[in-house]
Design a protein around this motif. Structure first.
Motif, PDB file in Angstrom:
ATOM      1  N   THR A  94      39.632  34.603  33.812  1.00 20.88           N
ATOM      2  CA  THR A  94      40.599  34.336  34.886  1.00 20.88           C
ATOM      3  C   THR A  94      41.610  33.288  34.444  1.00 20.88           C
ATOM      4  O   THR A  94      42.792  33.346  34.813  1.00 20.88           O
ATOM      5  CB  THR A  94      39.858  33.862  36.162  1.00 20.88           C
ATOM      6  N   LYS A 104      45.791  32.937  34.785  1.00 21.72           N
ATOM      7  CA  LYS A 104      46.483  31.769  35.344  1.00 21.72           C
ATOM      8  C   LYS A 104      47.462  31.177  34.329  1.00 21.72           C
ATOM      9  O   LYS A 104      48.529  30.688  34.703  1.00 21.72           O
ATOM     10  CB  LYS A 104      45.455  30.705  35.766  1.00 21.72           C
ATOM     11  N   LEU A 139      50.682  33.160  34.221  1.00 21.23           N
ATOM     12  CA  LEU A 139      51.558  32.905  35.373  1.00 21.23           C
ATOM     13  C   LEU A 139      52.036  31.452  35.437  1.00 21.23           C
ATOM     14  O   LEU A 139      52.778  31.085  36.349  1.00 21.23           O
ATOM     15  CB  LEU A 139      50.815  33.239  36.669  1.00 21.23           C
ATOM     16  N   GLY A 140      51.576  30.624  34.518  1.00 21.68           N
ATOM     17  CA  GLY A 140      51.977  29.220  34.540  1.00 21.68           C
ATOM     18  C   GLY A 140      51.302  28.439  35.650  1.00 21.68           C
ATOM     19  O   GLY A 140      51.773  27.380  36.056  1.00 21.68           O
ATOM     20  N   LEU A 141      50.193  28.978  36.187  1.00 19.54           N
ATOM     21  CA  LEU A 141      49.465  28.245  37.233  1.00 19.54           C
ATOM     22  C   LEU A 141      48.638  27.128  36.619  1.00 19.54           C
ATOM     23  O   LEU A 141      48.179  26.223  37.311  1.00 19.54           O
ATOM     24  CB  LEU A 141      48.543  29.203  38.007  1.00 19.54           C
ATOM     25  N   GLU A 200      57.766  23.709  37.605  1.00 18.69           N
ATOM     26  CA  GLU A 200      57.303  24.646  38.641  1.00 18.69           C
ATOM     27  C   GLU A 200      58.470  25.482  39.187  1.00 18.69           C
ATOM     28  O   GLU A 200      58.346  26.684  39.365  1.00 18.69           O
ATOM     29  CB  GLU A 200      56.629  23.838  39.758  1.00 18.69           C
ATOM     30  N   ARG A 238      59.388  30.511  38.667  1.00 18.23           N
ATOM     31  CA  ARG A 238      59.462  31.629  39.619  1.00 18.23           C
ATOM     32  C   ARG A 238      59.940  32.920  38.950  1.00 18.23           C
ATOM     33  O   ARG A 238      59.381  33.988  39.180  1.00 18.23           O
ATOM     34  CB  ARG A 238      60.364  31.266  40.799  1.00 18.23           C
ATOM     35  N   ARG A 274      57.127  34.405  36.996  1.00 18.10           N
ATOM     36  CA  ARG A 274      56.069  34.953  37.857  1.00 18.10           C
ATOM     37  C   ARG A 274      56.501  36.267  38.514  1.00 18.10           C
ATOM     38  O   ARG A 274      55.659  37.105  38.836  1.00 18.10           O
ATOM     39  CB  ARG A 274      55.689  33.918  38.924  1.00 18.10           C
ATOM     40  N   MET A 275      57.802  36.415  38.746  1.00 19.44           N
ATOM     41  CA  MET A 275      58.285  37.633  39.392  1.00 19.44           C
ATOM     42  C   MET A 275      58.141  38.867  38.494  1.00 19.44           C
ATOM     43  O   MET A 275      58.314  39.992  38.938  1.00 19.44           O
ATOM     44  CB  MET A 275      59.751  37.463  39.817  1.00 19.44           C
ATOM     45  N   ILE A 324      50.031  39.897  40.843  1.00 18.73           N
ATOM     46  CA  ILE A 324      48.631  39.485  40.627  1.00 18.73           C
ATOM     47  C   ILE A 324      47.761  39.805  41.829  1.00 18.73           C
ATOM     48  O   ILE A 324      48.184  39.619  42.977  1.00 18.73           O
ATOM     49  CB  ILE A 324      48.529  37.977  40.283  1.00 18.73           C
ATOM     50  N   PHE A 351      44.091  38.669  42.948  1.00 18.53           N
ATOM     51  CA  PHE A 351      42.931  37.844  42.622  1.00 18.53           C
ATOM     52  C   PHE A 351      41.641  38.472  43.150  1.00 18.53           C
ATOM     53  O   PHE A 351      41.677  39.361  44.013  1.00 18.53           O
ATOM     54  CB  PHE A 351      43.079  36.441  43.218  1.00 18.53           C
ATOM     55  N   ASP A 389      42.325  40.382  38.743  1.00 18.32           N
ATOM     56  CA  ASP A 389      41.192  39.509  38.469  1.00 18.32           C
ATOM     57  C   ASP A 389      39.947  40.094  39.142  1.00 18.32           C
ATOM     58  O   ASP A 389      39.840  40.049  40.372  1.00 18.32           O
ATOM     59  CB  ASP A 389      41.500  38.101  39.008  1.00 18.32           C
ATOM     60  N   GLY A 440      39.673  30.108  47.158  1.00 14.10           N
ATOM     61  CA  GLY A 440      39.948  31.532  47.353  1.00 14.10           C
ATOM     62  C   GLY A 440      41.250  31.980  46.712  1.00 14.10           C
ATOM     63  O   GLY A 440      41.709  33.089  46.971  1.00 14.10           O
ATOM     64  N   HIS A 441      41.857  31.134  45.893  1.00 13.96           N
ATOM     65  CA  HIS A 441      43.100  31.430  45.163  1.00 13.96           C
ATOM     66  C   HIS A 441      44.300  31.640  46.077  1.00 13.96           C
ATOM     67  O   HIS A 441      45.334  32.138  45.631  1.00 13.96           O
ATOM     68  CB  HIS A 441      42.943  32.663  44.257  1.00 13.96           C
ATOM     69  N   ASP A 498      47.059  29.483  44.856  1.00 12.08           N
ATOM     70  CA  ASP A 498      47.659  30.086  43.654  1.00 12.08           C
ATOM     71  C   ASP A 498      48.662  31.169  44.050  1.00 12.08           C
ATOM     72  O   ASP A 498      49.739  31.278  43.466  1.00 12.08           O
ATOM     73  CB  ASP A 498      46.574  30.713  42.768  1.00 12.08           C
ATOM     74  N   ILE A 499      48.273  31.972  45.043  1.00 11.10           N
ATOM     75  CA  ILE A 499      49.162  33.046  45.513  1.00 11.10           C
ATOM     76  C   ILE A 499      50.467  32.449  46.061  1.00 11.10           C
ATOM     77  O   ILE A 499      51.558  32.951  45.777  1.00 11.10           O
ATOM     78  CB  ILE A 499      48.456  33.912  46.592  1.00 11.10           C
ATOM     79  N   ARG A 554      51.873  29.726  45.144  1.00 12.53           N
ATOM     80  CA  ARG A 554      52.685  29.296  43.990  1.00 12.53           C
ATOM     81  C   ARG A 554      53.304  30.495  43.274  1.00 12.53           C
ATOM     82  O   ARG A 554      54.461  30.430  42.849  1.00 12.53           O
ATOM     83  CB  ARG A 554      51.815  28.477  43.026  1.00 12.53           C
ATOM     84  N   VAL A 555      52.535  31.566  43.155  1.00 11.67           N
ATOM     85  CA  VAL A 555      53.075  32.774  42.505  1.00 11.67           C
ATOM     86  C   VAL A 555      54.274  33.300  43.294  1.00 11.67           C
ATOM     87  O   VAL A 555      55.268  33.723  42.725  1.00 11.67           O
ATOM     88  CB  VAL A 555      51.982  33.860  42.401  1.00 11.67           C
ATOM     89  N   PHE A 556      54.186  33.213  44.620  1.00 12.96           N
ATOM     90  CA  PHE A 556      55.283  33.696  45.461  1.00 12.96           C
ATOM     91  C   PHE A 556      56.442  32.690  45.529  1.00 12.96           C
ATOM     92  O   PHE A 556      57.410  32.901  46.261  1.00 12.96           O
ATOM     93  CB  PHE A 556      54.783  33.971  46.886  1.00 12.96           C
ATOM     94  N   GLY A 557      56.291  31.574  44.824  1.00 10.11           N
ATOM     95  CA  GLY A 557      57.367  30.586  44.808  1.00 10.11           C
ATOM     96  C   GLY A 557      57.376  29.672  46.016  1.00 10.11           C
ATOM     97  O   GLY A 557      58.383  29.027  46.300  1.00 10.11           O
TER      98      GLY A 557
END
Lengths: 245, 255
Positions: free
Chosen positions: A41, A45, A48-50, A70, A74, A77-78, A82, A84, A163, B117-118, B121-122, B124-127
């Motif tokens: 996992t 991450k 995606l740069g998480l 951060e 974006r 990530r676009m 993902i 999870f 994931d 539950g991430h 993270d979601i 952040r992924v969505f900006g």
């Protein structure tokens, strides 16, 4: 193109990834296999740069994302969608609101247009009837489908990241999720949208992937196709893929 | 050395959060719906427990003070002492401690669950900035709701004190309320209402910080929730002392 160059990551004294290097095209269908806690996992991450690695570089289309802020991530990530483990749906929002989340945040669509788009996405993943339900009312398979619909609402991705998409699901539901993953990544390379699936269920991995990576103690010990996987001489990997031999 | 680095890094993250969260009030996008939801959870959702706690605190305080003053033949001053104690000190602190136990722990566990539950993270992924979406609405709701709850709690405590003073200690009801009216001056009200704003900010930032730093499954969630309540409790007591000291100086009151 996704490039990992000598990526190392540790949590405290525990090394998660050690000198990990590999390359992947956006149209590839890849399964990352490994035991629980192997760092599978974490790779998603990192893409995606998480998370940032302790050392090494991660290049997405030539851009080193480990040095991006951060706000600059974006665009990177676009390129991905993902899903999870267990869906990661917002449990205070209904299915409709979960899927509409990004549309409300980032578009100027009217309520009617959002409703139409949400229904269209839910229809695409075969779960339109659940539009008014709350996440806790959904089965595991339905949650994964809603999560896929939500991720599609966010963008038109070049690659899907999954994931453990079939963990905890019965074989029939897991099979239908694999079919959906294949449908979303259908077509011929280089035009198709690829996928990276992280899983420890080898039987599901072989249904969707064409290339297999195996992680063991933070290192990549196998990288090859299904034939190479079945003919591996690595004892640990042989035990891991016992179900498909 | 590693431990020291971890502590310093955590403190740095905490200070960053404590500055970034309130600044989110002034930056788009504004999450009005989330803020209203949080206000509903923190405010109206806490009224019953605040009333219950405050009523018994007021009665216990009035009972104790009446007993002590009766021995000196001064029990008619129960209202004055109960009033000052409640409005300036005990009311804000008791309500804040109750708020930390109910709302603070809820914030830590809710955000912690979202981390595990991430869901964060979601975001952040969505900006979506998780601090703006999750922390800022909780800070606003706490800063607005805790003073309101404190006013309700103070009023209920004074009523509890009145019940004991009049019906148990057999004092004059009108004299009790006259004394309460006398102590409702600017200094006392200002002192009593300054604290809840700072307590609300402190509780929400601490709770959200521990929620956002959750790791390690259900044990990690237990740790975050416990730490949120424990640290909030200690900081409420410490800040109460510091604010009291500053207010006494600012208002020119000598000890």
């Amino acid at each position: 193109m996704i490039v990992f160059e000598d990526v190392t990551l540790s949590y405290g004294t525990k090394i998660i990834l050690e000198g990990l290097s590999f390359q992947a095209n956006f149209h590839e269908k890849i399964a990352i296999l490994g035991k629980s806690g192997a760092g599978k996992t974490t790779i998603l991450k990192l893409i995606l740069g998480l998370q940032n690695p302790d050392s090494g570089r991660i290049l997405i289309d030539g851009t080193d994302i480990t040095v991006l802020k951060e706000s600059q991530l974006r665009d990177v990530r676009m390129k991905f969608s993902i899903v999870f483990q267990e869906g990661a749906l917002f449990d205070s929002l209904s299915v409709r609101e979960n899927v509409a989340f990004c549309l409300r945040e980032y578009t100027d669509l009217t309520e009617e247009e959002i409703e139409e788009r949400v229904r269209d996405l839910l229809r695409r993943v075969g779960i339109e009837e659940a539009i008014d339900l709350m996440p806790e009312q959904l089965s595991g398979g339905m949650q994964r489908r809603v999560a896929i619909a939500r991720s599609l609402a966010a963008c038109e991705p070049r690659m899907f990241l999954y994931d453990e998409p079939t963990t905890g699901l019965d074989p029939i539901t897991a099979d239908s999720i694999c079919a959906l993953m294949n449908e979303l990544s259908s077509g011929q390379p280089p035009d198709r949208k690829g996928l990276i699936v992280v899983t420890h269920k080898v039987t599901d991995a072989v249904k969707v992937a064409e290339r297999f990576l195996y992680l063991s103690e933070g290192r990549l010990t196998f990288d090859g196709d299904i034939d190479a996987l079945k003919n591996t001489t690595d004892d640990e990997l042989k035990r891991f893929i016992y179900d498909i031999l | 050395m590693k431990r020291l680095r971890f502590i310093l890094s955590s403190l740095q993250d905490f200070y960053k959060l404590s500055l970034k969260a309130p600044l989110g009030i002034f930056r788009r996008p504004f999450y009005f719906k989330d803020t209203l939801e949080q206000m509903d959870y923190a405010g109206p959702g806490s009224v019953f427990i605040i009333i219950l706690v405050s009523l018994f605190i007021g009665m216990a305080l009035s009972l104790q003070i009446s007993a002590e003053l009766a021995a000196l033949g001064l029990k008619m001053y129960t209202g004055k002492i109960v009033g000052v104690a409640i409005i300036r000190e005990i009311g804000p602190v008791a309500v804040a401690l109750t708020f930390a136990g109910r709302v603070g722990s809820g914030m830590a566990s809710e955000i912690g669950s979202m981390i595990l539950g991430h869901q964060v993270d979601i975001l952040r992924v969505f900006g979506v900035d998780p601090v703006k979406k999750l922390v800022t609405p909780r800070v606003i709701s706490s800063i607005l709701m805790l003073p309101a709850l404190t006013i309700i709690g103070d009023a209920v405590s004074l009523i509890g004190g009145y019940y004991i003073a009049v019906f148990v200690s057999h004092q004059s009801a009108s004299f009790y309320w006259t004394q309460i009216k006398d102590i409702l001056d600017f200094e006392n009200i200002f002192s009593g209402l300054t604290k809840p704003f700072l307590f609300g900010y402190t509780i929400s930032i601490i709770s959200c910080y521990f929620g956002l730093t959750t790791y390690g499954g259900s044990r990690g969630l237990r740790r975050s929730t416990t730490m949120a309540v424990v640290v909030s409790t200690v900081m409420i007591i410490v800040f109460d002392f510091l604010i009291t000291k500053i207010l006494l100086f600012v208002l020119g009151m000598r000890v």
